[in-house]
Design an enzyme around this catalytic site. Structure first.
Site, PDB file in Angstrom:
ATOM      1  N   GLU A   1     -14.148  37.481 -26.596  1.00 61.02           N
ATOM      2  CA  GLU A   1     -15.537  37.278 -26.160  1.00 61.02           C
ATOM      3  C   GLU A   1     -16.587  37.813 -27.129  1.00 61.02           C
ATOM      4  OE1 GLU A   1     -15.796  38.788 -22.151  1.00 61.02           O
ATOM      5  OE2 GLU A   1     -14.027  37.694 -21.519  1.00 61.02           O
TER       6      GLU A   1
ATOM      7  N   GLU B   1      -6.562  32.356 -19.031  1.00 62.11           N
ATOM      8  CA  GLU B   1      -6.928  33.138 -17.829  1.00 62.11           C
ATOM      9  C   GLU B   1      -7.296  32.189 -16.688  1.00 62.11           C
ATOM     10  OE1 GLU B   1      -9.859  36.169 -18.738  1.00 62.11           O
ATOM     11  OE2 GLU B   1      -8.933  36.624 -20.662  1.00 62.11           O
TER      12      GLU B   1
HETATM   13  O1  G3I Z   1     -10.163  51.982 -13.198  1.00 63.40           O
HETATM   14  C1  G3I Z   1     -10.632  51.953 -11.857  1.00 63.40           C
HETATM   15  C2  G3I Z   1      -9.682  52.676 -11.004  1.00 63.40           C
HETATM   16  O2  G3I Z   1      -9.679  54.031 -11.375  1.00 63.40           O
HETATM   17  C3  G3I Z   1     -10.088  52.514  -9.537  1.00 63.40           C
HETATM   18  O3  G3I Z   1      -9.076  53.059  -8.718  1.00 63.40           O
HETATM   19  C4  G3I Z   1     -10.241  51.033  -9.184  1.00 63.40           C
HETATM   20  C5  G3I Z   1     -10.744  50.846  -7.764  1.00 63.40           C
HETATM   21  O4  G3I Z   1     -11.338  49.587  -7.601  1.00 63.40           O
HETATM   22  O5  G3I Z   1     -11.151  50.445 -10.075  1.00 63.40           O
HETATM   23  C6  G3I Z   1     -10.650  50.508 -11.390  1.00 63.40           C
HETATM   24  O6  G3I Z   1     -11.360  49.762 -12.331  1.00 63.40           O
HETATM   25  C7  G3I Z   1     -11.355  48.361 -12.160  1.00 63.40           C
HETATM   26  C8  G3I Z   1     -10.414  47.717 -13.187  1.00 63.40           C
HETATM   27  O7  G3I Z   1     -10.544  46.310 -13.129  1.00 63.40           O
HETATM   28  C9  G3I Z   1      -8.962  48.064 -12.968  1.00 63.40           C
HETATM   29  O8  G3I Z   1      -8.534  47.621 -11.733  1.00 63.40           O
HETATM   30  C10 G3I Z   1     -12.772  47.915 -12.389  1.00 63.40           C
HETATM   31  O9  G3I Z   1     -13.580  48.387 -11.335  1.00 63.40           O
HETATM   32  C11 G3I Z   1     -12.836  46.407 -12.442  1.00 63.40           C
HETATM   33  O10 G3I Z   1     -14.143  46.031 -12.849  1.00 63.40           O
HETATM   34  C12 G3I Z   1     -11.843  45.886 -13.455  1.00 63.40           C
HETATM   35  O11 G3I Z   1     -11.919  44.484 -13.444  1.00 63.40           O
HETATM   36  C13 G3I Z   1     -11.264  43.824 -14.506  1.00 63.40           C
HETATM   37  C14 G3I Z   1     -12.293  43.094 -15.358  1.00 63.40           C
HETATM   38  O12 G3I Z   1     -11.619  42.351 -16.362  1.00 63.40           O
HETATM   39  C15 G3I Z   1     -13.266  44.094 -15.963  1.00 63.40           C
HETATM   40  O13 G3I Z   1     -13.875  43.641 -17.071  1.00 63.40           O
HETATM   41  C16 G3I Z   1     -10.305  42.801 -13.901  1.00 63.40           C
HETATM   42  O14 G3I Z   1      -9.264  43.497 -13.209  1.00 63.40           O
HETATM   43  C17 G3I Z   1      -9.711  41.916 -14.985  1.00 63.40           C
HETATM   44  O15 G3I Z   1      -8.996  40.869 -14.392  1.00 63.40           O
HETATM   45  C18 G3I Z   1     -10.834  41.332 -15.816  1.00 63.40           C
HETATM   46  O16 G3I Z   1     -10.268  40.543 -16.822  1.00 63.40           O
HETATM   47  C19 G3I Z   1     -11.194  39.916 -17.709  1.00 63.40           C
HETATM   48  C20 G3I Z   1     -10.460  39.727 -19.018  1.00 63.40           C
HETATM   49  O17 G3I Z   1     -10.005  40.968 -19.482  1.00 63.40           O
HETATM   50  C21 G3I Z   1     -11.357  39.056 -20.054  1.00 63.40           C
HETATM   51  N1  G3I Z   1     -11.879  37.816 -19.548  1.00 63.40           N
HETATM   52  C22 G3I Z   1     -12.575  37.900 -18.292  1.00 63.40           C
HETATM   53  C23 G3I Z   1     -11.688  38.534 -17.226  1.00 63.40           C
HETATM   54  C24 G3I Z   1     -12.380  38.562 -15.933  1.00 63.40           C
HETATM   55  O18 G3I Z   1     -13.505  39.421 -16.002  1.00 63.40           O
END
Ligand code: G3I
Length: 347
Positions: A153, A259
């Site tokens: 990205e 994805e």
């Molecule tokens: O790390 C904390 C954890 O400590 C806590 O227990 C948990 C409770 O909700 O949250 C955790 O963080 C989350 C993390 O995922 C791990 O689960 C974040 O809030 C959440 O925002 C994060 O979301 C990820 C997202 O990227 C963030 O940018 C998604 O799982 C993941 O599927 C998503 O993947 C991205 C690709 O890497 C790039 N392309 C877009 C795609 C979707 O955004």
């Protein structure tokens, strides 16, 4: 004559139905019939119930969160690359065949301390990080790593380079430096540039292709483009998807649908997955697979669905709305899209 005609139609309808049912009820799953690797992701922070489940259906796993920089460089003075070998081992034990590494350099999920890092030292940091990451991938050999999203990205919607921390501190050269280091890997590790909205936004796709061509002209290796394809029932259209697939392969890049998920509620108007929405979703999954099957086989790196069950999709949390974009429902049961997807792969 009329009766014979009806009977003929009934037999035809029955046999079509039977063909459709037979693959779905045959005990064969996606990984058994797909002519290319078929991937998913399980939240890599902690493998949960899905661990035993995902590999029944999919043969490749992409790292969803566990290999992001916030996890691998949690402290300013030390790296923490053990998740590479841990994931490789766990994925193998869980029954996967291949691993896709996602992502090395991104502008999100960065360690908190990086915000205050001296800009003039960022290039050294990035170089060191990429080198250590590369070594860790080589050491993590429980399962075959097939590819790496080296940069994720980097582009804005208008095709200009995103003003990320990397861009601000290093300039465009940060991208070159990352691919330069990973180019030293054996070519069996395919190097990808990964981004979203590439089918929806032709200007962005052109910019991605130009960026990759530029990297190649600088003597580094970029093997393919990852089209994330977080899409919905309406957009992008079938012809936009076909055009994007053709542009990428005509320019000589492998294509990873990296994805895939299909939102049934992009505008937040629905609050349940009606059968009408689920049928439309099944059709859209089929559309993507049929178009993908038409690209030359040597460009088919594979298709990765971004998660297994709707329960674990990133979409409801990120956008604060109901959605059901994946192949399994909240109860981890197969949705209509699963059978359609399976049939489309089996054609
Ligand atoms: O790390 C904390 C954890 O400590 C806590 O227990 C948990 C409770 O909700 O949250 C955790 O963080 C989350 C993390 O995922 C791990 O689960 C974040 O809030 C959440 O925002 C994060 O979301 C990820 C997202 O990227 C963030 O940018 C998604 O799982 C993941 O599927 C998503 O993947 C991205 C690709 O890497 C790039 N392309 C877009 C795609 C979707 O955004």
């Amino acid at each position: 004559m009329y009766r014979i005609g009806i009977a003929f139609l009934l037999i035809l309808a029955f046999s079509c139905q039977k063909t459709t049912d037979s693959i779905c009820d045959s005990g064969k799953e996606l990984r058994d019939v797909a002519p290319f690797p078929i991937g998913t992701t399980e939240d890599g922070v902690v493998f949960n119930w899905q661990k035993a489940q995902g590999s029944r259906y999919f043969n490749r796993i992409s790292s969803e969160n566990i290999l992001k920089m916030e996890n691998l460089a949690p402290r300013r003075d030390s790296f923490n690359f053990w998740p590479c070998s841990w994931l490789s081992r766990e994925a193998k034990n869980a029954g996967y065949q291949y691993l896709h590494i996602h992502p090395v350099i991104w502008h999100r999920q960065l360690p908190y301390w990086l915000a205050n890092y001296p800009k003039n030292q960022l290039k050294n940091f990035l170089t060191d990080y990429c080198r250590q990451f590369k070594k860790a991938i080589l050491l993590a050999e429980s399962i075959q790593t097939t590819g790496i999203d080296v940069v994720n990205e980097a582009l804005n919607e208008d095709g200009t380079l995103r003003s990320s921390i990397w861009m601000q501190g290093i300039g465009k050269e940060y991208i070159l430096e990352a691919y330069r280091i990973f180019s030293e890997l054996d070519p069996q590790y395919k190097l990808f540039y990964n981004d979203y909205n590439l089918a929806l936004n032709p200007a962005k796709l052109d910019a991605a292709l130009d960026l990759c061509d530029w990297l190649r002209s600088q003597g580094v290796r970029v093997d393919g483009i990852g089209m994330q394809m977080h899409i919905n029932l309406q957009e992008p259209s079938s012809s936009d998807i076909a055009d994007a697939f053709a542009k990428i392969t005509n320019r000589g890049y492998l294509l990873h649908v990296s994805e895939l998920d299909i939102s049934i509620n992009p505008y937040g108007k629905a609050n349940a997955a009606t059968s009408d929405l689920l049928d439309k979703q099944a059709d859209k999954f089929v559309e993507v697979i049929e178009l993908y099957r038409h690209i030359p086989a040597h460009y088919q790196y594979g298709v990765t669905v971004w998660g297994i069950s709707d329960r674990n999709s990133w979409i409801p949390g990120e956008f604060n709305r109901f959605d059901a974009p994946l192949l399994f429902d909240q109860n981890n049961d197969k949705k209509p899209a699963y059978c359609s997807f399976l049939n489309a792969l089996n054609q």
